[in-house]
Design a protein around this motif. Structure first.
Motif, short mmCIF file in Angstrom:
data_model
loop_
_atom_site.label_atom_id
_atom_site.label_comp_id
_atom_site.label_asym_id
_atom_site.label_seq_id
_atom_site.Cartn_x
_atom_site.Cartn_y
_atom_site.Cartn_z
N LEU A 69 1.09 -6.16 6.55
CA LEU A 69 0.22 -7.32 6.73
C LEU A 69 -1.20 -6.80 6.90
CD1 LEU A 69 1.89 -10.00 9.03
CD2 LEU A 69 1.63 -9.99 6.55
N ARG A 70 -2.10 -7.34 6.11
CA ARG A 70 -3.52 -6.98 6.19
C ARG A 70 -4.30 -8.22 6.64
NH1 ARG A 70 -5.91 -3.91 1.15
NH2 ARG A 70 -5.02 -2.14 2.32
N MET A 71 -5.06 -8.06 7.70
CA MET A 71 -5.85 -9.16 8.25
C MET A 71 -7.34 -8.83 8.19
SD MET A 71 -6.09 -10.67 12.17
CE MET A 71 -4.39 -11.22 12.28
N TYR A 72 -8.10 -9.74 7.61
CA TYR A 72 -9.56 -9.70 7.71
C TYR A 72 -9.97 -10.74 8.76
CZ TYR A 72 -9.65 -6.97 3.39
OH TYR A 72 -9.47 -6.00 2.45
N TYR A 73 -10.82 -10.34 9.68
CA TYR A 73 -11.20 -11.24 10.77
C TYR A 73 -12.72 -11.29 10.92
CZ TYR A 73 -11.46 -6.73 13.24
OH TYR A 73 -11.75 -5.43 13.60
N SER A 74 -13.19 -12.37 11.54
CA SER A 74 -14.63 -12.58 11.73
C SER A 74 -15.00 -12.44 13.19
CB SER A 74 -15.03 -13.99 11.26
OG SER A 74 -14.60 -14.24 9.95
N ILE A 75 -16.08 -11.73 13.45
CA ILE A 75 -16.65 -11.66 14.79
C ILE A 75 -18.13 -12.01 14.69
CG2 ILE A 75 -17.19 -10.22 16.79
CD1 ILE A 75 -14.63 -8.73 16.36
N VAL A 76 -18.52 -13.06 15.39
CA VAL A 76 -19.88 -13.57 15.34
C VAL A 76 -20.64 -13.09 16.58
CG1 VAL A 76 -21.27 -15.68 15.34
CG2 VAL A 76 -19.13 -15.58 14.05
N CYS A 83 -7.77 -5.23 9.94
CA CYS A 83 -6.71 -4.50 10.63
C CYS A 83 -5.41 -4.69 9.87
CB CYS A 83 -6.58 -4.95 12.09
SG CYS A 83 -6.27 -6.71 12.34
N GLU A 84 -4.44 -3.82 10.16
CA GLU A 84 -3.18 -3.85 9.42
C GLU A 84 -2.00 -3.67 10.38
OE1 GLU A 84 -4.75 -1.98 5.17
OE2 GLU A 84 -3.76 -0.64 6.64
N SER A 85 -0.85 -4.17 9.95
CA SER A 85 0.34 -4.08 10.80
C SER A 85 1.60 -3.97 9.96
CB SER A 85 0.45 -5.31 11.70
OG SER A 85 1.62 -5.26 12.51
N VAL A 99 0.86 -1.18 0.00
CA VAL A 99 0.00 0.00 0.00
C VAL A 99 0.89 1.23 0.00
CG1 VAL A 99 -1.79 1.27 1.22
CG2 VAL A 99 -1.82 -1.23 1.24
N GLY A 100 0.78 2.03 -1.04
CA GLY A 100 1.58 3.25 -1.12
C GLY A 100 3.07 2.99 -1.14
N GLY A 101 3.48 1.85 -1.68
CA GLY A 101 4.89 1.51 -1.77
C GLY A 101 5.46 0.81 -0.55
N LEU A 152 -18.29 -13.31 -3.48
CA LEU A 152 -17.11 -12.65 -4.02
C LEU A 152 -17.36 -11.15 -3.98
CD1 LEU A 152 -14.34 -12.90 -5.64
CD2 LEU A 152 -15.77 -12.62 -7.68
N LEU A 153 -16.57 -10.44 -3.18
CA LEU A 153 -16.75 -9.01 -2.96
C LEU A 153 -15.47 -8.27 -3.33
CD1 LEU A 153 -18.66 -6.81 -1.73
CD2 LEU A 153 -17.52 -7.24 0.46
N GLN A 154 -15.56 -7.37 -4.28
CA GLN A 154 -14.37 -6.62 -4.68
C GLN A 154 -14.10 -5.51 -3.67
OE1 GLN A 154 -14.39 -5.16 -8.72
NE2 GLN A 154 -12.28 -4.47 -8.64
N VAL A 155 -12.82 -5.33 -3.32
CA VAL A 155 -12.44 -4.30 -2.35
C VAL A 155 -11.42 -3.37 -2.98
CG1 VAL A 155 -12.97 -5.77 -0.37
CG2 VAL A 155 -10.64 -5.72 -1.29
N ASP A 156 -11.33 -2.18 -2.40
CA ASP A 156 -10.39 -1.18 -2.85
C ASP A 156 -8.97 -1.58 -2.43
OD1 ASP A 156 -9.80 1.71 -3.77
OD2 ASP A 156 -8.95 1.63 -1.75
N PRO A 157 -8.01 -1.58 -3.34
CA PRO A 157 -6.66 -2.04 -2.97
C PRO A 157 -6.03 -1.23 -1.85
CG PRO A 157 -6.90 -1.93 -5.36
CD PRO A 157 -8.12 -1.30 -4.79
N GLU A 158 -6.27 0.07 -1.82
CA GLU A 158 -5.60 0.90 -0.83
C GLU A 158 -6.27 0.83 0.53
OE1 GLU A 158 -4.25 5.56 -0.39
OE2 GLU A 158 -4.16 4.55 -2.34
N SER A 159 -7.59 0.93 0.57
CA SER A 159 -8.29 0.93 1.86
C SER A 159 -8.63 -0.46 2.35
CB SER A 159 -9.58 1.75 1.76
OG SER A 159 -10.54 1.09 0.96
#
Length: 554
Positions: free
Chosen positions: A162-169, A198-200, A156-158, A267-274
């Protein structure tokens, strides 16, 4: 709500029970000395109950792994998974705790992204409830479950992050907001799940920045969330917002795929940056499937098109050699969990199995079988092997299947042994769909776990002559496929578990057993005492509806 996950987590709530290719023409010995190679076979116990306490977490290695996802970052492979541990030892110690490794064999514990439920979850839930004409649920009364993150390295931006997608039920009833217990049943379905992100740039230090809401469970039934009884499985939600996987296509487009047990995978397309949805989602309910899917994503797969409770989940996707390979988990996760794979030349599908069944349209069970409950001799074997991460070793063309494996019930006299979840890392071999289609390759996990065995030279035909333990992985719900003896004779015939002729192509490391081509590699025999290096094979045939696994007996 995934009832099967609730059942499994209730198992872990039980009290902790402590129980005690080179061009060489000569085939080297398979037990080469560690002094010569620097190679060490892992010695950690599969039954880790004696070190399951939180105080021993630095000794866990691959203990307490569930629904793992793995990504490479700054010299390490980082692994994160569902909040679950033997005896619930993770409780109070944060969510989605991780592990890291330099070699995919030896792992050390690292902290996860947060300790408390992110505040946006309750806010989002109650905002939706108010718009539905429902009363808010007090934050103290919300029952959370933390499940199945996916982690990827993205730029992202050069900068690599690490980008994490997580589930909360949310495990409360929709109508009254009461906790999901039989005594509280109010004639409605349980509440929705959320996927956050979240990202790190410092996963080693457990420093993560939460980015909040991405998507939520969505329904094509408007505001009709009624449920006739606890035995009614025709779910209110069309898409269940759990079990995300994430991919960047060769064209640079970013997609999130998620879903479980309800109507299939979105299948959900997401914005690469956000990392957020490219288009506005709108309300998570609609009056038709077409209205819903136009906003919340196209359905790219379902096990059974006519069922809203269709027993598949945990999509994982990779791109290789012109195909998107979509791995998926079948059935309940305590024992019967098994893995299948389908593929497509288009990210939106349709996805087909090895014999041409259309998974996108739900045309029956798909093959090949990538993993399945199994048992080699001299061991208890493994069950519950699925919900995988498929990871490529950095700077190589080696691919790995990574999941948990559960011990069967009552191992070593422990009635809770099925809650013991050991991380399994297996190499993937790419095997022909049939003898007539040598270039139509499909991914199958090897039967024995990865131990970074060195290359000892060419595997010759003569070295394969002898006795093997052979398993035909054939789909039988909740049953461990067991090994039987197979003898490969020097004259090219075989007897025992299989009969007929066999042949071997040393250049391709492909062994043909009758009409089934399997791939041969070296791995560690984890059931031997002491553990040792041996030969293993895995492969399938497009009309077999099964997979061959085997290892050579010394």
């Amino acid at each position: 709500m995934r009832i099967k996950h609730i059942l499994v987590l209730s198992i872990s709530l039980l009290p902790l029970s402590i129980v005690g290719c080179k061009d060489d023409d000569i085939e080297p010995e398979r037990d080469d000395s560690e002094e010569e190679t620097g190679f060490t076979i892992p010695t950690y116990a599969d039954d880790y109950s004696s070190i399951a306490s939180w105080a021993n977490r630095n000794e866990w290695n691959l203990a307490n792994v569930h629904d793992p996802s793995v990504a490479y970052y700054n010299g390490y492979y980082y692994m994160y998974g569902t909040d679950a541990s033997y005896g619930n030892e993770h409780e109070g110690h944060g969510h989605f705790q991780g592990k890291r490794s330099t070699d995919l064999v030896n792992w050390e514990w690292v902290g996860g992204p947060f300790y408390e439920p992110p505040s946006w979850v309750a806010d989002s839930l109650n905002a939706i409830r108010l718009r539905m004409g429902l009363e808010v649920i007090s934050e103290n009364d919300i029952r959370y479950g933390f499940w199945a993150p996916v982690v990827r390295r993205v730029n992202v931006g050069g900068q690599d992050i690490l980008r994490m997608y997580y589930s909360i039920v949310i495990d409360n009833y929709i109508k009254t907001g009461k906790a999901n217990t039989p005594n509280n049943f109010d004639g409605s379905w349980t509440e929705r799940a959320f996927i956050g992100m979240c990202e790190s740039i410092d996963p080693a230090g457990a420093v993560w920045t939460d980015k909040g809401f991405v998507t939520t469970s969505s329904s094509d039934r408007g505001l009709d969330y009624s449920r006739s009884s606890l035995s009614d499985w025709e779910a209110y939600f069309y898409y269940n917002a759990i079990d995300p996987t994430y991919i960047v296509t060769p064209e640079g487009k970013h997609y999130l795929i998620h879903g479980s047990w309800h109507s299939g995978f979105a299948l959900l397309q997401v914005d690469p940056e956000s990392g957020k949805p490219l288009n506005t989602l709108g309300e998570p309910y609609a009056n038709s499937v077409s209205e819903l899917t136009a906003r919340y994503g196209v359905r790219i797969g379902t096990r059974t098109s006519s069922s809203r409770w269709q027993g598949s989940e945990a999509p994982e996707i990779i791109y290789k050699d012109g195909y998107y390979y979509l791995f998926l988990a079948y059935d309940g996760l305590d024992i019967p969990y098994n893995t299948r794979v389908v593929r497509s030349t288009n990210i939106e599908g349709p996805y087909y199995d090895i014999s041409g069944r259309n998974f996108t349209n739900g045309r029956g069970d798909c093959y090949p079988i990538v993993t399945h409950p199994y048992k080699f001799n001299l061991s208890y074997g493994w069950v519950g092997i699925s919900h995988c991460s498929i990871s490529q070793k950095e700077d190589t063309d080696e691919w790995f299947y990574i999941s948990q494996g559960r011990l069967p019930p009552n191992v070593n006299g422990n009635p809770y042994s099925n809650a013991i979840m050991m991380g399994h890392v297996r190499r993937i071999v790419w095997c022909p769909a049939s003898q007539d289609e040598p270039d139509n390759l499909w991914p199958i996990a090897l039967p024995e776990r990865y131990a970074a065995v060195p290359d000892y030279g060419t595997i010759t035909k003569d070295s394969l002559v002898g006795t093997w333990e052979h398993i035909t992985l054939r789909y039988t719900y909740g049953v461990q496929n067991q090994a039987s003896s197979l003898t490969l004779k020097a004259n090219g015939t075989m007897s025992g578990a299989l009969s007929g002729n066999w042949s071997y192509d040393a250049t391709k490391k492909q062994l043909t057993l009758g009409n089934v081509v399997v791939c041969v590699e070296r791995e560690v025999d984890w059931e031997a005492n002491p553990r040792r290096v041996t030969f293993v094979y895995a492969g399938t045939e497009k009309n077999l509806n099964a997979t061959y696994w085997g290892k050579m007996k010394k």
